[in-house]
Write an enzyme that holds these catalytic residues in place. Structure first.
Site, PDB file in Angstrom:
ATOM      1  N   ASP A 120       0.812  -1.212   0.000  1.00 33.93           N
ATOM      2  CA  ASP A 120       0.000   0.000   0.000  1.00 33.93           C
ATOM      3  C   ASP A 120       0.848   1.265   0.000  1.00 33.93           C
ATOM      4  OD1 ASP A 120      -2.032   1.809   0.256  1.00 33.93           O
ATOM      5  OD2 ASP A 120      -2.343   1.454   2.391  1.00 33.93           O
ATOM      6  N   ASP A 142      -2.087   5.540  -5.356  1.00 35.07           N
ATOM      7  CA  ASP A 142      -2.249   4.586  -4.264  1.00 35.07           C
ATOM      8  C   ASP A 142      -2.458   3.151  -4.734  1.00 35.07           C
ATOM      9  OD1 ASP A 142      -2.803   3.320  -1.901  1.00 35.07           O
ATOM     10  OD2 ASP A 142      -4.723   4.302  -1.573  1.00 35.07           O
TER      11      ASP A 142
END
Ligand code: NAG
Ligand code: NAG
Ligand code: NAG
Ligand code: NAG
Ligand code: NAG
Length: 514
Positions: free
Chosen positions: A114, A321
């Site tokens: 992430d 992201d």
């Protein structure tokens, strides 16, 4: 353009050292002696003037130091001890996962990667963790591991006096375990626990024989998880790759293990790679990150969007992201983009469906011509083009096929999610503060030996079986997803498919046959 020049200069100035040390050392040197770093380091540091004898002496000493260490510590870009393969797991929120090994003896965790957050955490000494009893919950056969401090002989506690302990308000005394708590954008999704210090097992990639590297990192012992972490995403931990000091890339570069950069690639078949210390290549496209010094993130600027044959003049900034499955856009960009897309699509639009997070969905006939679906391309700040390979998602229920523009309308936050990253290698160059990208299928160079074929076999993507709306399963997954991240919704209810349409047809057909 200017960043290209800077990169050239960097390489030229370090050229004499390349032979023996490769990318890693050259970076390190640049890092320690760059003018920027000197300025940041402040007046207390006695930095030699660039070009002076002292400068080169110090450089040489540094060189020797690293050289010595290199012999037993590393010899090239680093990756996890289990290899640099990552794989997208459709049933777990469409995110990319990899296996990491922590502690002594090493315990393996399947963690989601992430770039949208900083802390690395794993389930640990559980108060509330994802269930380990029912592996079918994740429609993917892996075992969940649980870390414990006294299960690892190398674990150390991180006290409230540690500089990486930011949650000091909740400390009773400076000798206490440092607590942490992180809430994520996904609704009601959070983790909390204490920080610990232990060994992350890495290895080098350049050499023939694998050199294993033990790096001490700080991570969260996640005792209480909520929301998506309990079922649909990252049940076995989240690997934050952000810019804050606590993230593993920050610690590894700070400790001199690697250049302050890493790359991730996202193959169209769901396989990927992560390489620490990778600074990309000369011919990659680049765009600068917008850095907010108080909370640095991978925030990029998009100047223009091209939809099919139309230029949409609506710039926006967005978080880049990997931990968000689909792209989120707020107005005005969202409306302009989707209306432009809609005006160019020739298929019949479907009525809105509250179970699907996407607004613009169309019927797809089996003989649909993919080249008639409008393409999507972003012009990033600086002029770099990012042609989006998978702007749509194909959703198949038992008796119909549809495709949707895979962008979720957002209230405020813009996020370039993982579906826009397919087919590229992205370089998160934290030293130059740029994002680099280049078309890449993740297979060009190396043989693949490490990822479980089960997760990437296109004929079996996704592992989640089609659930016809209305039966018990559908209701259960619906319930589960309503209070979790919307982006993982589609995967729980439908067979979804990220591949190009042709593959997707194949996948759907085969799934129906199974
Ligand atoms: C990791 O990926 C890089 C290229 O992305 C490759 O050169 C290297 O050999 C890979 N290592 C392993 C173990 O697959
Ligand atoms: C592990 O630590 C806990 C305290 O956190 C303690 O109660 C437990 O007995 C320990 N377990 C082992 C096997 O040492
Ligand atoms: C990205 O940066 C811009 C300008 O620096 C800021 O206005 C915006 O809120 C940031 N976006 C995110 C998602 O952090
Ligand atoms: C799809 O459409 C394009 C452009 O109209 C055309 O050139 C191509 O032949 C079509 N392909 C098929 C399989 O019909
Ligand atoms: C993918 O799965 C199908 C169906 O289970 C199987 O026949 C095929 O051999 C698999 N392909 C690979 C590359 O593992």
């Amino acid at each position: 353009m200017s960043s290209f020049v800077i990169f050239l200069l960097t390489l030229l100035s370090i050229f004499p050292f390349r032979q023996c040390h490769g990318r890693l050392f050259t970076f390190e040197m640049h890092h320690r002696f760059s003018e920027t770093v000197k300025k940041l380091a402040g007046p207390l540091q006695n930095w030699p003037v660039k070009g002076s004898l002292q400068y080169y002496t110090q450089l040489a000493n540094h060189d020797r130091f690293l050289h010595g260490r290199r012999l037993f510590k590393f010899d090239g870009p680093l990756t996890f001890s289990d290899g640099n393969s990552t794989f997208r797991i459709s049933s777990l929120g469409f995110l990319h996962y990899t296996t990491v090994t922590l502690g002594t003896p090493g315990l393996k965790f399947l963690v989601a990667l992430d770039t949208g957050s900083d802390l690395f955490w794993v389930p640990c000494e559980c108060g509330r963790c994802a269930s380990t009893d029912d592996p079918t919950l994740y429609s993917s056969d892996f075992e969940l591991s649980i870390y414990s401090l006294n299960g690892s002989s190398t674990s150390k506690k991180v006290t409230c006096s540690d500089s990486l302990c930011t949650d000091r308000n909740n400390c009773l005394s400076s000798n206490n375990h440092c607590p942490y708590s992180v809430s994520y954008v996904s609704s009601e999704t959070s983790t909390s626990g204490i920080l610990v210090d232990d060994i992350l097992h890495l290895r080098t990639e350049d050499s023939e024989e694998k050199n294993f590297v033990e790096a001490r990192v700080i991570f969260g012992c996640g005792q209480e998880q909520t929301g998506s972490f309990l079922d649909v995403a990252a049940p076995n931990g989240l690997f934050g790759l952000g810019l804050e000091k606590v993230s593993v890339p920050s610690i590894l570069s700070q400790e001199g293990f690697m250049a302050d950069s890493f790359s991730m690639c996202f193959g169209s078949d769901g396989a990927g790679r992560i390489n620490f210390g990778d600074k990309g290549s000369f011919d990659q496209e680049e765009t600068p990150f917008n850095i907010n010094p108080l909370h640095p993130t991978y925030n990029i600027s998009v100047d223009q969007i091209r939809v099919g044959t139309t230029l949409v003049d609506s710039g926006f900034t967005a978080l880049f992201d990997t931990g968000t499955s689909f792209t989120y856009l707020a107005d005005l960009s969202y409306t302009k983009l989707s209306e432009s897309f809609h005006s160019q699509v020739r298929d019949k639009r479907r009525p809105p469906d509250p179970r699907i997070p996407f607004e613009y969905c169309y019927d797809m006939s089996p003989d649909a011509n993919t080249s008639l679906i409008p393409s999507l391309s972003l012009t990033m700040s600086g002029g770099g083009q990012l042609a989006v390979n998978d702007p749509i998602i194909v959703i198949s229920t038992q008796n119909q096929l549809m495709y949707c523009l895979a962008i979720v309308k957002s209230d405020a936050l813009n996020i370039i999610g993982q579906n826009f990253m397919t087919g590229y290698r992205f370089v998160f160059d934290r030293e130059k503060i740029i994002l680099g990208w280049k078309k890449f299928d993740c297979y060009d160079i190396e043989k693949i030996d490490h990822f479980p074929s089960q997760s990437v076999n296109t004929t079996r993507v996704p592992p989640a079986v089609a659930v016809v709306p209305g039966n018990d399963n559908a209701e259960r997954s619906h319930e589960r997803t309503t209070n979790t991240r919307q982006s993982s919704f589609a995967s729980s209810v439908f067979q979804t498919c990220y591949l190009n349409l042709i593959n997707c047809f194949l996948a759907s057909l085969i799934l129906l046959l199974l």
